[in-house]
Structure formats: structure tokens, C-alpha cells
Design a protein around this motif. Structure first.
Motif, short mmCIF file in Angstrom:
data_model
loop_
_atom_site.label_atom_id
_atom_site.label_comp_id
_atom_site.label_asym_id
_atom_site.label_seq_id
_atom_site.Cartn_x
_atom_site.Cartn_y
_atom_site.Cartn_z
N PHE A 57 27.86 21.06 7.81
CA PHE A 57 26.62 20.02 8.15
C PHE A 57 25.51 20.66 7.43
CE2 PHE A 57 29.09 19.99 12.59
CZ PHE A 57 29.48 18.71 12.45
N LYS A 58 25.14 19.83 6.78
CA LYS A 58 24.20 19.80 5.67
C LYS A 58 22.68 19.66 5.99
CE LYS A 58 27.90 18.37 2.74
NZ LYS A 58 28.58 17.32 1.89
N PRO A 59 21.78 20.20 5.09
CA PRO A 59 20.53 19.89 5.26
C PRO A 59 20.14 18.60 4.49
CG PRO A 59 20.68 21.50 3.52
CD PRO A 59 22.06 21.42 4.21
N ASP A 60 19.00 18.01 4.72
CA ASP A 60 18.56 16.96 4.19
C ASP A 60 18.23 17.58 2.73
OD1 ASP A 60 18.85 15.24 6.02
OD2 ASP A 60 16.60 14.95 6.56
N TRP A 61 17.90 16.73 1.62
CA TRP A 61 17.69 17.00 0.43
C TRP A 61 16.76 18.44 0.28
CZ3 TRP A 61 20.12 17.38 -3.90
CH2 TRP A 61 19.65 17.57 -5.00
N SER A 62 17.53 19.42 -0.38
CA SER A 62 17.18 20.78 -0.45
C SER A 62 17.45 21.15 -2.00
CB SER A 62 17.81 21.78 0.26
OG SER A 62 17.49 23.14 0.22
N PRO A 63 16.52 20.63 -2.99
CA PRO A 63 16.82 21.19 -4.49
C PRO A 63 16.99 22.64 -4.80
CG PRO A 63 14.93 19.66 -4.12
CD PRO A 63 15.01 20.31 -2.69
N GLU A 64 16.30 23.41 -4.10
CA GLU A 64 16.66 24.82 -4.37
C GLU A 64 18.02 25.39 -4.02
OE1 GLU A 64 13.28 24.57 -6.30
OE2 GLU A 64 13.28 24.04 -4.18
N TYR A 65 18.49 24.69 -2.71
CA TYR A 65 19.91 25.15 -2.35
C TYR A 65 20.81 24.56 -3.24
CZ TYR A 65 23.57 25.58 1.28
OH TYR A 65 24.38 25.94 1.85
N PHE A 66 20.31 23.23 -3.82
CA PHE A 66 21.40 22.47 -4.77
C PHE A 66 21.62 23.27 -5.92
CE2 PHE A 66 22.48 19.37 -7.72
CZ PHE A 66 23.53 18.64 -7.32
N TYR A 67 20.37 23.85 -6.53
CA TYR A 67 20.77 24.52 -7.89
C TYR A 67 21.40 25.98 -7.63
CZ TYR A 67 16.81 21.27 -9.76
OH TYR A 67 16.34 20.13 -10.14
N SER A 68 21.59 26.13 -6.55
CA SER A 68 22.47 27.51 -6.04
C SER A 68 23.91 27.03 -5.76
CB SER A 68 22.00 28.12 -4.93
OG SER A 68 20.81 28.48 -4.92
N CYS A 69 24.30 25.99 -5.54
CA CYS A 69 25.58 25.57 -5.10
C CYS A 69 25.57 23.82 -4.84
CB CYS A 69 26.25 26.04 -3.94
SG CYS A 69 25.36 25.74 -2.29
N MET A 70 26.79 23.33 -5.35
CA MET A 70 26.89 22.04 -5.13
C MET A 70 27.01 21.61 -3.76
SD MET A 70 27.68 18.87 -5.53
CE MET A 70 28.29 17.20 -6.52
N TYR A 71 26.07 21.65 -3.11
CA TYR A 71 26.25 21.45 -1.52
C TYR A 71 26.33 20.14 -1.01
CZ TYR A 71 21.68 19.83 -0.19
OH TYR A 71 20.47 19.11 -0.02
N THR A 72 25.76 18.94 -2.03
CA THR A 72 25.80 17.70 -1.46
C THR A 72 27.37 17.32 -1.38
OG1 THR A 72 25.73 16.79 -3.64
CG2 THR A 72 23.58 17.35 -2.14
N CYS A 73 28.23 17.59 -2.44
CA CYS A 73 29.58 17.40 -2.78
C CYS A 73 30.06 16.03 -2.20
CB CYS A 73 30.34 18.77 -1.76
SG CYS A 73 32.09 18.83 -2.72
N ILE B 160 28.48 29.79 -6.39
CA ILE B 160 27.17 30.37 -5.78
C ILE B 160 26.42 30.91 -7.15
CG2 ILE B 160 25.68 31.55 -4.35
CD1 ILE B 160 27.34 29.51 -3.26
N TYR B 161 25.29 30.35 -7.42
CA TYR B 161 24.79 30.69 -8.74
C TYR B 161 23.22 31.15 -8.43
CZ TYR B 161 28.48 27.72 -10.35
OH TYR B 161 29.67 27.29 -10.52
N ARG B 162 22.55 31.99 -9.17
CA ARG B 162 21.32 31.98 -9.26
C ARG B 162 20.59 31.55 -10.50
NH1 ARG B 162 17.56 37.73 -8.82
NH2 ARG B 162 15.69 36.68 -8.35
#
Length: 592
Positions: free
Chosen positions: A200-216, A311-313
Motif C-alpha cells: 500500500f503505497k504513498p501518493d507521489w513521493s519523489p525522494e522515496y522514488f529516487y531510493s527505490c522504484m516503488y511505483t512499480c 534500495i539506493y542512496r
């Protein structure tokens, strides 16, 4: 050394064998609870025939009937999975779709037979048989060439779409015709058809997206933009969809999230859904995709590996050598700890000066003429600027007084009951706070025993609360939320960085909140003004929470916050960074 072994060693050193056993127990108990909870959730949230009938009635009334082109590259997949994938498309409630399949020169004979059968059975199914194997990006581009729809949706050859997947996307497009990129929640499905591990994902979260491909999955994209950016790139095979979206979001801000499970990711040995060892090359490709993004960015930098595959930094280069003004309201209180008496202010300043690798900072202490003389002499000898405030204690007022005397381009609001434990804490916060789209940046705060005090503030039904409050720091959190940069609606002022210009633009801290919620109020002002707020777990401090003042709320504080922000809370509906399917009882990303 294996990362998991290192983690266990850290717990053992801090809390002994009982701590290690408790860690394993908590993990196992949480896993079992989540499995049971999701089966209960499914029983309450499965579509029935009445739901489907209502959906079809709604479709007939829509002004917009978008056409979806479902892109499916195929290569040597088992017959039953391929058949189930295709049937999940044919079973869609919403019927304006085409399934564009590109077979990547499969060597198994059943592939040709199944694809030919379905292309003859349903005119909406288009198939191209590639003569040579080009791998997933080339095959996806071949499928893309067949597409005539307004939007493309990506489906792997062994996965399944939920029956309402296209309906929900079409419904959103009718409400928001400007939508260019839509993603939804997902779960996994095993070989027996049992569903588990919901995301169950958050709404658009750019910093999270740059850490992992969460939208998938499920990702739905406006076709014209996909073509504009050149489709898929073979040099990023394995993370070709990550690379696609990293380029796609540079073309649009019209990004929407549907908080519903619309995709079932097949968990079998050959699938990435089965674990991090299934496709290790994909993580190398993901890093390359992020490095390519940084080359295009106005905030260049580099990508660091983390112990968690996928997972990236992302590290952004700090622009120049800006001055950071660290503002600490304090009364110079002393507390008793296991190691003896501790002057919080002295300890805080000492940790900053001795540990910080970034050296261009000034420290401003704001007091009410109540710091003991002995402490005052010590801190003034430490090259600290003193600002005095005769009025009764008001945290907001004291921060604002300190900010008025600050020379720095960046302000760092800091409680005196904190202690820096990561040398690059300032850099970790600066690289985010310098970005013009970002408002407040918070840190990870830990209790002295290693439990979590702060990794972000969520507002659930008007109630600000700390995510995973009291959990063990070694817990990575819901889909790694506790160990990556992630957007939250608010962060705590116990350690909060913000550009001075943004702080002044927002009017500083509201002095009508003298003790509590002034930080939440500031972050809401930032969010309302279009900035996003971030927590970075790479800046870590110990927080002797409320050791220097009494804990708890004063009468009317919660009511005051909700009165001021009532309209904005109604506009938001729910906290955008906390999925509405999750429990409102506690911000721990649990279903019940």
C-alpha cells in the motif's frame, strides 16, 4: 560481512542475547500478523457482482473513454502463467483496451500456439513475433510499436491484472483528464493463486522514488510522452521501467496514485517478486538509471549502494559552501543518565563541534536568562552566539528570535536535548534542503536505547503522530521506509533544516503555538505553498525527548491546530504519504 549478520551483532552489543531474541520474535510476530491481516482485508475488499454491475453503469455515463494499450513482452514463460496473464486482461470490466504482445523469439513451441490462438480469438489482441532475441527493452519497444491507445500499461508475461484495473484508471482519467502517469497498489500471487504481501503505497513521493522504484505495478503512462522520450532503453535491461519513469517524470507533474490493489505480481523462482536473488543484474541497472538521471539533473551527484538490493542512496552535490545557522533554544538543564549527570546543552554543542564533518556553521543559543552561569561560561567559550529572550518560554518565539540574528542561508532548528551521532548529518540534510522544491528536512531521532523517536510525522484524522514511534532502529520499516529518504507531511522541529528564505516566506514559526505543533504548523504551511518535506535517515541524533521540559499537550493545542488547518485537512482528505487502506489507530503501516 553479510548485512544481516552485522545488524544482529549491533543488536547483541547494545542489548545482549535477549535483545537479539526479542528482535527475531518481533519480526516473526509482525510477519504472521500481516499475513493474517491481509487475508481478513481481502475478505472485506473483494469485488462482487453488484460492484461490477455498478461499475459498468458508470462506464456508460463517462464523457471520456480512454483506450489502454497493454504492453506485454513475452519470452519462454510457462503456458499456464501466460494464459492467466492474457485472461486477466480479457476479464477486465472496462473493455476499451488492446493487448500488444511482442514475443522475443521464444524457443518453446507453446508460446507461438497460445499467442496465435488469442490473436485469432480476440481482435483486441495484437502479436508480433520477433525473429531474434533482443531482451526485455527491445521486446517492449516492439510491443509499443503496435500501440494505438491513449495510455500504455505494463504487464509482465506471468502476472495478472485485477479485474477492475483498467476501470479504476479510466475513472481517474475522467476525473483528472490531465493525468499523465498513474500508479496503483499491488500484491503478490503464488503458484496456487494465493495473494499475499500487499504494498500500500504513498501518493507521489519523489525522494522515496529516487531510493527505490516503488511505483512499480500497475504503471499507466500517457502514450505520447512515452514516445517522446524514446520508449525503453536496452542498456537498462532489468530496470528498464525504472529508467523509463525517471525520464517520464521530467516531462510532467501530473502524477496520480490509485490506492487500490490493481496488480498481482507472480512470485515464482524466475520472478523478481520471489526475492532479491532472482535478478541481481536488475539492481546494477537500477543504479545506472539513477546515475543517468543525475547527469540530467540541475542537482547532480552520485549514487551509493546500500546493503538492501534495489534500495539506493542518491547523494546530491552541495552547491557552494553555505553557512548553516544552528538555532538551539535552551535553559541549560541537567539530567541524570546511566553515565551520570549530563548538561544537555553542553553535550549537544560538543557533539556538533566534535563530530560534524561539515564545518561552515554557526551556533545560536536562545535562552530566557535562565542558563546557569557556569554553563554559560562554558558554551560562550565554545564560539557560540547568545540571543536572550525575557518573555515566558515560547519555543516558536525563541526560534524566530534566533532566526532574526542568523547569518546563514540555511537554518537548522535543534533541541538542546539532542546529540549528533552521524558525522555527515549536516551534508545529508543540506543536499536535500538546497533543492528549491523542498521545504523542511528532518532527521532520524533515536532514544538513548536505540528505539525510534522520529522518522517522520503523519497526520491521521487531524492527529499528528510519529511513524514507528518506539520501534527498534534496526527495523527497516514498511518497504524500507525507515532507511531511505522519504517524504512526509511534517517533520519534528527537534531537528529541522530549512532555507532561510523559505522560513521567512512562510512567516517563521507561529507563536500562537508556544510549545507543541509549531513544527507541524510550519510543515503544513510549506506543503500548502507547494514545497515537499523530507526525512533523511542518514542524519541521526540521539534525542533525550522532552528531558528539558515537561512532556504532554497543553489544553486546547490540538483543537487550535485542527481549527487552523480544518479546510486544508478537508482538501487533502487523508495524509498523502500514508495509504488510506492502512490503520488510523497507529501510524505503523498496519492494516488493523
Amino acid at each position: 560481512m553479510n548485512y544481516k549478520v552485522q545488524k544482529i551483532q549491533r543488536i547483541w552489543r547494545r542489548r545482549g542475547i535477549l535483545g537479539v531474541l526479542n528482535f527475531f520474535y518481533q519480526n516473526a510476530a509482525s510477519h504472521i500478523k500481516n499475513k493474517i491481516s491481509y487475508q481478513q482485508w481481502l475478505e472485506k475488499n473483494t469485488l462482487n457482482q453488484q460492484h461490477i454491475l455498478i461499475a459498468r453503469q458508470q462506464i456508460a455515463q463517462w464523457q471520456i473513454q480512454p483506450k489502454f494499450s497493454i504492453i506485454m513482452p513475452v519470452y519462454n514463460v510457462e503456458a499456464k502463467w501466460l494464459t492467466q496473464a492474457i485472461e486477466s486482461v480479457r476479464n477486465q470490466i472496462y473493455s476499451n483496451w488492446e493487448l500488444c504482445i511482442a514475443d522475443d523469439a521464444s524457443t518453446k513451441s507453446h508460446i507461438y500456439d497460445i499467442l496465435t490462438h488469442y490473436s485469432q480469438l480476440d481482435s483486441r489482441i495484437k502479436v508480433v513475433f520477433r525473429t531474434e532475441n533482443g531482451h526485455i527493452s527491445a521486446a517492449s519497444n516492439s510491443a509499443l510499436e503496435l500501440a494505438t491507445g491513449d495510455y500504455i500499461a505494463l504487464l509482465d508475461h506471468d502476472d495478472q491484472l485485477a479485474i477492475n484495473a483498467l476501470f479504476e484508471n479510466a475513472q481517474l482519467i475522467n476525473r483528472y483528464p490531465e493525468a499523465d502517469f498513474i500508479y496503483s497498489d499491488e500484491d503478490k500471487i503464488d503458484s496456487k493463486g494465493k495473494r499475499f504481501s500487499p504494498y500500500f503505497k504513498p501518493d507521489w513521493s519523489p525522494e522515496y522514488f529516487y531510493s527505490c522504484m516503488y511505483t512499480c505495478h500497475l504503471g499507466v503512462y500517457r502514450t505520447s510522452i512515452v514516445r517522446e522520450i524514446g520508449g525503453f532503453r536496452s542498456e537498462y535491461n532489468g530496470s528498464q521501467d525504472y529508467d523509463l519513469v525517471l525520464r517520464f517524470i521530467e516531462k510532467t507533474k501530473n502524477i496520480f496514485h490509485i490506492p487500490k490493489i490493481l496488480y498481482h505480481w507472480r512470485s515464482i523462482p524466475a520472478s523478481a517478486a520471489s526475492g532479491s536473488q532472482a535478478k541481481p543484474w536488475a539492481y546494477t541497472a537500477g543504479r545506472k538509471a539513477l546515475e543517468s538521471m543525475l547527469e540530467r539533473s540541475i542537482y547532480p551527484g552520485h549514487v551509493e549502494e546500500t546493503p538492501n538490493p534495489g534500495i539506493y542512496r542518491v547523494r546530491r552535490d552541495i552547491i557552494g559552501n553555505p553557512l548553516v545557522s544552528i538555532i538551539i533554544p535552551s535553559a541549560g538543564a541537567t539530567v541524570n543518565t546511566a553515565s551520570g549527570s549530563l548538561c544537555l546543552l553542553e553535550n549537544c554543542i560538543r557533539s556538533i563541534q566534535q563530530l560534524s564533518s561539515y564545518r561552515n556553521f554557526e551556533i545560536i543559543v536562545v535562552d530566557g536568562y535562565d542558563i546557569p552561569e557556569e554553563t554559560l561560561e562554558k558554551i560562550l567559550a565554545l564560539d557560540v552566539k547568545l540571543v536572550r529572550c525575557a518573555e515566558p518560554f515560547n519555543f516558536s518565539m525563541r526560534i524566530n528570535r534566533g532566526a532574526a540574528k542568523a547569518k546563514g542561508e540555511f537554518l537548522l532548528l535543534l533541541n538542546d536535548d539532542t546529540e549528533v551521532i552521524t558525522p555527515d548529518w549536516l551534508e545529508s540534510m543540506l543536499e536535500l534542503a538546497q533543492q528549491k522544491e523542498i521545504g523542511a528536512v528532518g532527521a532520524k531521532l533515536l532514544f538513548p536505547d536505540g528505539r525510534l523517536q522520529h522518522v517522520g510525522v503523519m497526520i491521521l484524522e487531524g492527529n499528528p503522530c510519529h511513524a514507528f514511534y518506539g520501534f527498534d532502529n534496526e527495523q527497516s520499516g514498511y518497504f524500507c521506509s525507515n532507511i531511505v529518504n522519504r517524504n512526509y507531511l511534517a517533520v519534528t522541529a527537534a531537528c529541522l533544516m530549512m532555507r532561510q528564505e523559505v522560513f521567512q516566506l512562510l512567516g517563521g514559526l507561529d507563536e500562537a503555538f508556544p510549545l507543541n505543533y509549531n513544527d507541524v504548523d510550519l510543515c503544513l504551511k510549506a506543503h500548502q505553498a507547494g514545497y515537499r518535506n523530507v526525512v533523511t535517515p542518514y542524519a541521526q541524533l540521539i534525542h533525550y525527548e522532552s528531558a528539558s521540559r515537561q512532556k504532554g499537550l497543553k489544553p486546547g493545542e490540538w483543537k487550535q491546530l485542527n481549527h487552523k488547518w480544518k479546510d486544508y485537512f478537508e482538501k487533502l482528505g487523508t495524509d498523502p504519504y500514508y495509504n488510506p487502506n492502512l490503520s488510523l489507530k497507529a501510524p505503523n503501516f498496519e492494516l488493523f
